[in-house]
Design a protein around this motif. Structure first.
Motif, mmCIF file in Angstrom:
data_model
loop_
_atom_site.group_PDB
_atom_site.id
_atom_site.type_symbol
_atom_site.label_atom_id
_atom_site.label_comp_id
_atom_site.label_asym_id
_atom_site.label_seq_id
_atom_site.Cartn_x
_atom_site.Cartn_y
_atom_site.Cartn_z
ATOM 1 N N ALA A 415 0.834 -1.205 0.000
ATOM 2 C CA ALA A 415 0.000 0.000 0.000
ATOM 3 C C ALA A 415 0.867 1.253 0.000
ATOM 4 O O ALA A 415 0.585 2.231 -0.686
ATOM 5 C CB ALA A 415 -0.924 -0.004 1.219
ATOM 6 N N LEU A 416 1.974 1.212 0.777
ATOM 7 C CA LEU A 416 2.879 2.345 0.863
ATOM 8 C C LEU A 416 3.528 2.623 -0.494
ATOM 9 O O LEU A 416 3.636 3.765 -0.931
ATOM 10 C CB LEU A 416 3.966 2.050 1.909
ATOM 11 N N GLN A 417 3.911 1.533 -1.183
ATOM 12 C CA GLN A 417 4.524 1.670 -2.514
ATOM 13 C C GLN A 417 3.550 2.340 -3.483
ATOM 14 O O GLN A 417 3.917 3.222 -4.252
ATOM 15 C CB GLN A 417 4.929 0.290 -3.026
ATOM 16 N N GLY A 418 2.286 1.921 -3.427
ATOM 17 C CA GLY A 418 1.264 2.503 -4.300
ATOM 18 C C GLY A 418 1.068 3.978 -4.031
ATOM 19 O O GLY A 418 0.982 4.795 -4.951
ATOM 20 N N ARG A 419 1.018 4.346 -2.725
ATOM 21 C CA ARG A 419 0.823 5.756 -2.357
ATOM 22 C C ARG A 419 2.019 6.603 -2.789
ATOM 23 O O ARG A 419 1.866 7.736 -3.234
ATOM 24 C CB ARG A 419 0.578 5.881 -0.851
ATOM 25 N N THR A 420 3.239 6.036 -2.638
ATOM 26 C CA THR A 420 4.453 6.761 -3.046
ATOM 27 C C THR A 420 4.437 7.014 -4.548
ATOM 28 O O THR A 420 4.719 8.123 -5.016
ATOM 29 C CB THR A 420 5.716 5.939 -2.678
ATOM 30 N N TYR A 421 4.084 5.982 -5.314
ATOM 31 C CA TYR A 421 4.026 6.095 -6.780
ATOM 32 C C TYR A 421 3.020 7.177 -7.189
ATOM 33 O O TYR A 421 3.278 7.991 -8.065
ATOM 34 C CB TYR A 421 3.635 4.735 -7.361
ATOM 35 N N LYS A 422 1.880 7.171 -6.504
ATOM 36 C CA LYS A 422 0.825 8.147 -6.804
ATOM 37 C C LYS A 422 1.307 9.574 -6.502
ATOM 38 O O LYS A 422 1.096 10.505 -7.290
ATOM 39 C CB LYS A 422 -0.408 7.805 -5.965
ATOM 40 N N LEU A 423 1.992 9.741 -5.341
ATOM 41 C CA LEU A 423 2.494 11.052 -4.934
ATOM 42 C C LEU A 423 3.527 11.576 -5.932
ATOM 43 O O LEU A 423 3.484 12.735 -6.346
ATOM 44 C CB LEU A 423 3.111 10.944 -3.539
ATOM 45 N N VAL A 424 4.462 10.694 -6.348
ATOM 46 C CA VAL A 424 5.485 11.091 -7.328
ATOM 47 C C VAL A 424 4.820 11.520 -8.638
ATOM 48 O O VAL A 424 5.193 12.523 -9.247
ATOM 49 C CB VAL A 424 6.488 9.929 -7.578
ATOM 50 N N GLY A 425 3.807 10.747 -9.067
ATOM 51 C CA GLY A 425 3.075 11.072 -10.295
ATOM 52 C C GLY A 425 2.431 12.442 -10.216
ATOM 53 O O GLY A 425 2.502 13.236 -11.168
ATOM 54 N N GLN A 426 1.816 12.756 -9.059
ATOM 55 C CA GLN A 426 1.161 14.058 -8.885
ATOM 56 C C GLN A 426 2.184 15.199 -8.905
ATOM 57 O O GLN A 426 1.945 16.261 -9.476
ATOM 58 C CB GLN A 426 0.371 14.082 -7.571
ATOM 59 N N LEU A 427 3.348 14.957 -8.267
ATOM 60 C CA LEU A 427 4.403 15.975 -8.247
ATOM 61 C C LEU A 427 4.924 16.251 -9.660
ATOM 62 O O LEU A 427 5.174 17.391 -10.046
ATOM 63 C CB LEU A 427 5.561 15.518 -7.346
ATOM 64 N N LEU A 428 5.106 15.161 -10.440
ATOM 65 C CA LEU A 428 5.583 15.313 -11.821
ATOM 66 C C LEU A 428 4.578 16.090 -12.668
ATOM 67 O O LEU A 428 4.944 16.970 -13.447
ATOM 68 C CB LEU A 428 5.846 13.939 -12.447
ATOM 69 N N GLU A 429 3.277 15.737 -12.510
ATOM 70 C CA GLU A 429 2.224 16.446 -13.258
ATOM 71 C C GLU A 429 2.234 17.929 -12.913
ATOM 72 O O GLU A 429 2.109 18.788 -13.774
ATOM 73 C CB GLU A 429 0.851 15.843 -12.933
#
Length: 437
Positions: A415-429
């Motif tokens: 779950a933590l990995q998924g949340r981290t991936y999502k956060l990085v994606g939002q930062l990149l966007e």
């Protein structure tokens, strides 16, 4: 059970050719009067070039060998238009049918366009004619020819919008030919474009995702790996948000996939929250079954919903796929669903009770005593259940279920990995959206 038929909601999100298989299914199941289905077919066909098919249905509907004059005239028009398009596309079609000539093509589209123009006098007009010819072939019901020409057109097309339109057409053609492996490849290609393309408005992007999910139902409930793939697609945040806001009826298919695919437990817990939140906007026996078991712990209600779920599956064009076995027709998904639904009830019931009366339990599982006893013995034997049967008292005694720390750690890490991936994606966007200084 036409009450739970989703065709009126699903149909507007499909190409009209994709609606025909749904109408065929409904006709076979006799959910609606035959006359109503035939009229719906003619209405669809009037907007296509499948004139011969429309004539056959007209004869069936009105029990006559005569057809209206406008249909006869329409057929003449279609044949003439097909011939004109065939002639316009002929130079390029001839080139594409020559293996030696095709070898001259490269991955560079600009080079290809220049080469075709210089050596074969094939220009933008002939390439456009190929698209129109492929589209017309599709409208006539020649899906194989349309798929080939649309594939070849995309290799030459430099207009991104027209290329995207051709990809939608190719996907529809592969679905209608039941080429599930190729259709899945085209679906993933289309998803990649929809997720990366800049749309004129966010609403257009959401609408494209909704169309994609509706079209994907044909693939996911026919492809060998479809029940895993549907969870991977529908459960992504952007797609799940689109479902919740604009197409909550698709929750039926995601719920079914979760029930027959037991390996997705971490995601399943989150999905139950979605079912709970969206009970006001959409519910049917399948989503209500999950709410009974995991939200309200209402086992008598779950038992009643199981019977209704069986009817919903049998009468759903995607879930009720029939397979011939000898002299019998079976619905494989129905049997898997009921087996896993019983297991869901049983597991949840067992978390609440340490000693369970088998008679009471089997009643909740819609099993007679003999079937139920055999079912539990098989569960224990296959190591799915940490319990023992006390035959004297007619009870099942549950062993204390201590949480496995190692498994809990893995679940939380995932779950933590998924949340981290999502956060990085939002930062990149966010970073990409900032104007350059």
């Amino acid at each position: 059970m036409a009450t739970y038929d989703l065709t009126p909601r699903i149909g507007p999100n499909l190409d009209r050719h994709l609606v025909f298989p749904l109408l065929e299914f409904l006709q076979e199941r006799q959910l609606y009067p035959d006359e109503q289905i035939l009229k719906a077919k003619i209405e669809l066909l009037n907007k296509t070039n499948m004139v011969d098919y429309a004539m056959d249905i007209h004869k069936s509907l009105y029990r006559t060998d005569d057809v209206p004059q406008d249909m006869v005239e329409r057929r003449v028009e279609v044949v003439a238009r097909l011939k004109a398009l065939e002639d316009a596309a002929a130079p390029l079609v001839t080139f594409l049918q020559n293996p030696n000539a095709v070898q001259e093509l490269r991955s560079d589209k600009q080079y290809n366009l220049q080469m075709l123009n210089d050596r074969y006098q094939i220009g933008p007009d002939q390439i456009e004619a190929l698209y129109q010819y492929a589209k017309f072939q599709f409208e006539c019901g020649n899906y194989s020819g349309a798929a080939d020409y649309l594939y070849q057109y995309r290799a030459l097309c430099t207009n991104s919008e027209r290329s995207l339109s051709a990809l939608w057409g190719k996907l529809a053609a592969e679905i209608l030919m039941q080429n599930w492996d190729i259709a899945l490849e085209e679906l993933n290609r289309l998803k990649e474009i929809i997720d990366s393309k800049s749309f004129s408005s966010p609403l257009n992007q959401v609408q494209s995702r909704i169309w994609l999910m509706h079209w994907s139902l044909f693939i996911f409930f026919n492809h060998d790996n479809g029940r895993t793939e549907i969870i991977d697609l529908f459960n992504q945040d952007k797609y799940l948000n689109a479902i919740q806001t604009s197409a909550p009826h698709l929750l039926r298919y995601l719920a079914t996939a979760f029930i027959v695919n037991k390996r997705r437990r971490p995601q399943f817990k989150e999905f139950i929250k979605v079912i709970q939140q969206d009970q006001c906007s959409y519910k049917d026996p399948i989503t209500e079954f999950l709410a009974c078991v995991y939200v309200n712990y209402e086992f008598d209600g779950a038992q009643k919903k199981m019977k209704e779920c069986e009817e919903v599956i049998l009468n759903d064009p995607f879930l009720g796929k029939r397979v011939e076995e000898g002299n019998f027709n079976t619905v494989p998904l129905k049997d898997e669903f009921l087996e896993n639904a019983r297991l869901f009830i049983f597991e949840t019931y067992c978390r609440i009770h340490q000693r369970i009366d088998m008679g009471v339990l089997f009643e909740k599982l819609n099993l007679n005593y003999e079937e139920g006893e055999r079912w539990i013995v098989n569960l224990i034997r296959n190591s799915k259940l940490d319990a023992k049967i006390d035959s004297k008292t007619g009870t099942v005694i549950m062993e204390p279920n201590r949480p496995n720390v190692y498994e809990q750690l893995i679940d939380h890490t995932k779950a933590l990995q998924g949340r981290t991936y999502k956060l990085v994606g939002q930062l990149l966007e966010h970073a990409q959206a900032q104007p350059a200084h």
